[in-house]
Scaffold this motif. Structure first.
Motif, short mmCIF file in Angstrom:
data_model
loop_
_atom_site.label_atom_id
_atom_site.label_comp_id
_atom_site.label_asym_id
_atom_site.label_seq_id
_atom_site.Cartn_x
_atom_site.Cartn_y
_atom_site.Cartn_z
N SER A 84 -17.68 38.47 77.87
CA SER A 84 -17.84 37.75 79.14
C SER A 84 -16.81 38.21 80.17
O SER A 84 -15.82 38.86 79.84
CB SER A 84 -17.75 36.24 78.91
N LEU A 85 -17.05 37.87 81.40
CA LEU A 85 -16.20 38.26 82.51
C LEU A 85 -14.79 37.69 82.31
O LEU A 85 -14.63 36.50 82.05
CB LEU A 85 -16.80 37.74 83.82
N CYS A 88 -11.70 34.82 85.05
CA CYS A 88 -12.73 34.17 85.87
C CYS A 88 -12.48 32.67 86.00
O CYS A 88 -12.17 31.99 85.01
CB CYS A 88 -14.10 34.43 85.26
N ARG A 90 -14.45 29.28 87.36
CA ARG A 90 -15.76 28.77 87.73
C ARG A 90 -15.62 27.33 88.23
O ARG A 90 -14.80 26.57 87.71
CB ARG A 90 -16.71 28.78 86.53
N ALA A 112 -17.00 38.05 90.21
CA ALA A 112 -17.93 37.00 89.78
C ALA A 112 -19.31 37.15 90.40
O ALA A 112 -20.24 36.46 89.97
CB ALA A 112 -17.34 35.62 90.08
N LEU A 115 -22.17 37.39 87.97
CA LEU A 115 -22.58 36.29 87.10
C LEU A 115 -24.01 35.80 87.37
O LEU A 115 -24.77 35.59 86.44
CB LEU A 115 -21.61 35.12 87.22
N ARG A 116 -24.33 35.54 88.61
CA ARG A 116 -25.64 34.99 88.94
C ARG A 116 -26.18 35.62 90.22
O ARG A 116 -26.31 34.96 91.25
CB ARG A 116 -25.54 33.46 89.13
#
Length: 124
Positions: A84-85, A88, A90, A112, A115-116
């Motif tokens: 995973s990143l 980070c 969130r 980031a 991510l999405r």
């Protein structure tokens, strides 16, 4: 009014308290601006950080924002998923708003953005 979640994420280059605070503040300010959020609308802010961020509390950044004194904020550690990143932060900000869910502007900064990408709107 409906309760909506506003997502945000960013990364830091180093595990440094001042950097963690400043990057988190930049992210929160971007989330607020993108969604025209007033602190009175905010029910809570949940902030997670990956395990390689432990030099400071990202939530401390909200103390720098006018009117955010009474907004409940909590930090937690992100689950350590392999690959995973890293570095980070969130954010899940829960707000009361009349904005339709599909019109919420989620904000992803720095690394980031990976991510999405599906949540990023063109021109952002």
């Amino acid at each position: 009014m409906m309760v909506r979640g506003v997502r945000g994420a960013t990364t830091v280059k180093e595990n440094d308290a001042a950097l963690i605070e400043s990057e988190t503040e930049t992210l929160v300010r971007a989330m607020v601006q993108a969604n025209q959020i007033d602190p009175e609308q905010v029910a809570q802010v949940l902030i997670t950080a990956t395990g390689d961020i432990d030099a400071g509390f990202p939530a401390k950044a909200l103390r720098n924002l006018d009117g955010w004194n009474y907004v409940p904020v909590m930090c937690a550690q992100e689950i350590p998923v392999k690959g995973s990143l890293s570095k980070c932060i969130r954010i899940m900000m829960t707000i009361n708003t009349d904005i339709e869910q599909r019109l919420i502007n989620h904000v992803f900064l720095e690394n980031a953005v990976s991510l999405r990408p599906d949540l990023l709107k063109e021109g952002k």
